[in-house]
Design a protein around this motif. Structure first.
Motif, PDB file in Angstrom:
ATOM      1  N   THR A 173       1.687   6.321  -7.129  1.00  0.00           N
ATOM      2  CA  THR A 173       0.603   7.215  -7.548  1.00  0.00           C
ATOM      3  C   THR A 173       1.020   8.673  -7.413  1.00  0.00           C
ATOM      4  OG1 THR A 173      -1.002   5.571  -6.860  1.00  0.00           O
ATOM      5  CG2 THR A 173      -1.807   7.810  -7.130  1.00  0.00           C
ATOM      6  N   TRP A 174       1.679   9.003  -6.304  1.00  0.00           N
ATOM      7  CA  TRP A 174       2.134  10.376  -6.094  1.00  0.00           C
ATOM      8  C   TRP A 174       3.164  10.769  -7.148  1.00  0.00           C
ATOM      9  CZ3 TRP A 174       6.826  12.710  -4.699  1.00  0.00           C
ATOM     10  CH2 TRP A 174       6.722  14.034  -4.338  1.00  0.00           C
ATOM     11  N   TRP A 210       1.431  11.498 -10.360  1.00  0.00           N
ATOM     12  CA  TRP A 210       0.792  12.812 -10.290  1.00  0.00           C
ATOM     13  C   TRP A 210       1.823  13.923 -10.478  1.00  0.00           C
ATOM     14  CZ3 TRP A 210       1.353  16.776  -6.639  1.00  0.00           C
ATOM     15  CH2 TRP A 210       0.431  17.815  -6.763  1.00  0.00           C
ATOM     16  N   LEU A 234       0.824  -1.216   0.000  1.00  0.00           N
ATOM     17  CA  LEU A 234       0.000   0.000   0.000  1.00  0.00           C
ATOM     18  C   LEU A 234       0.857   1.264   0.000  1.00  0.00           C
ATOM     19  CD1 LEU A 234      -2.878  -0.999   2.432  1.00  0.00           C
ATOM     20  CD2 LEU A 234      -2.963  -0.768  -0.056  1.00  0.00           C
ATOM     21  N   ALA A 235       1.949   1.259   0.766  1.00  0.00           N
ATOM     22  CA  ALA A 235       2.834   2.422   0.794  1.00  0.00           C
ATOM     23  C   ALA A 235       3.499   2.639  -0.560  1.00  0.00           C
ATOM     24  CB  ALA A 235       3.897   2.249   1.888  1.00  0.00           C
ATOM     25  N   GLN A 292       0.995   4.039  -2.977  1.00  0.00           N
ATOM     26  CA  GLN A 292       0.812   5.473  -2.730  1.00  0.00           C
ATOM     27  C   GLN A 292       1.971   6.274  -3.316  1.00  0.00           C
ATOM     28  OE1 GLN A 292      -1.608   7.327  -1.508  1.00  0.00           O
ATOM     29  NE2 GLN A 292      -0.432   9.200  -1.581  1.00  0.00           N
ATOM     30  N   ALA A 293       3.195   5.793  -3.129  1.00  0.00           N
ATOM     31  CA  ALA A 293       4.363   6.495  -3.668  1.00  0.00           C
ATOM     32  C   ALA A 293       4.324   6.520  -5.186  1.00  0.00           C
ATOM     33  CB  ALA A 293       5.650   5.821  -3.180  1.00  0.00           C
TER      34      ALA A 293
END
Length: 92
Positions: free
Chosen positions: A24-25, A28, A17-18, A21-22
């Protein structure tokens, strides 16, 4: 499953999950930097275009590393869950 295997699976799930998130960031940030590069090129600001290009190079490299780490963790988690499920089925 033993409590130790459950804890390890939970740790791997949190790591996945971490990393998701990284990744995805970073995606972006890449898209945001492309927008900044477009604005700078429309304004004719060559140093800003070069700076945005260099930032994009770093972000893409970091995104690739995060993606490979994510794939590696998901692979380990999948193998651990599969072997645990097979062990459980064989005991039945």
């Amino acid at each position: 499953q033993t409590p130790a295997r459950r804890r390890q699976a939970l740790r791997q799930g949190v790591a996945v999950l971490a990393l998701l998130q990284a990744r995805t960031w970073l995606h972006w940030m890449f898209c945001r930097s492309l927008g900044g590069m477009t604005r700078a090129s429309m304004a004719g600001d060559v140093p800003s275009v070069v700076a945005e290009f260099l930032v994009n190079c770093v972000v893409v490299c970091m995104g690739g590393v995060a993606d490979q780490m994510l794939r590696h963790q998901v692979g380990h988690l999948t193998v651990d869950l599969w072997s645990g499920a097979l062990g459980h089925l064989q005991r039945r």
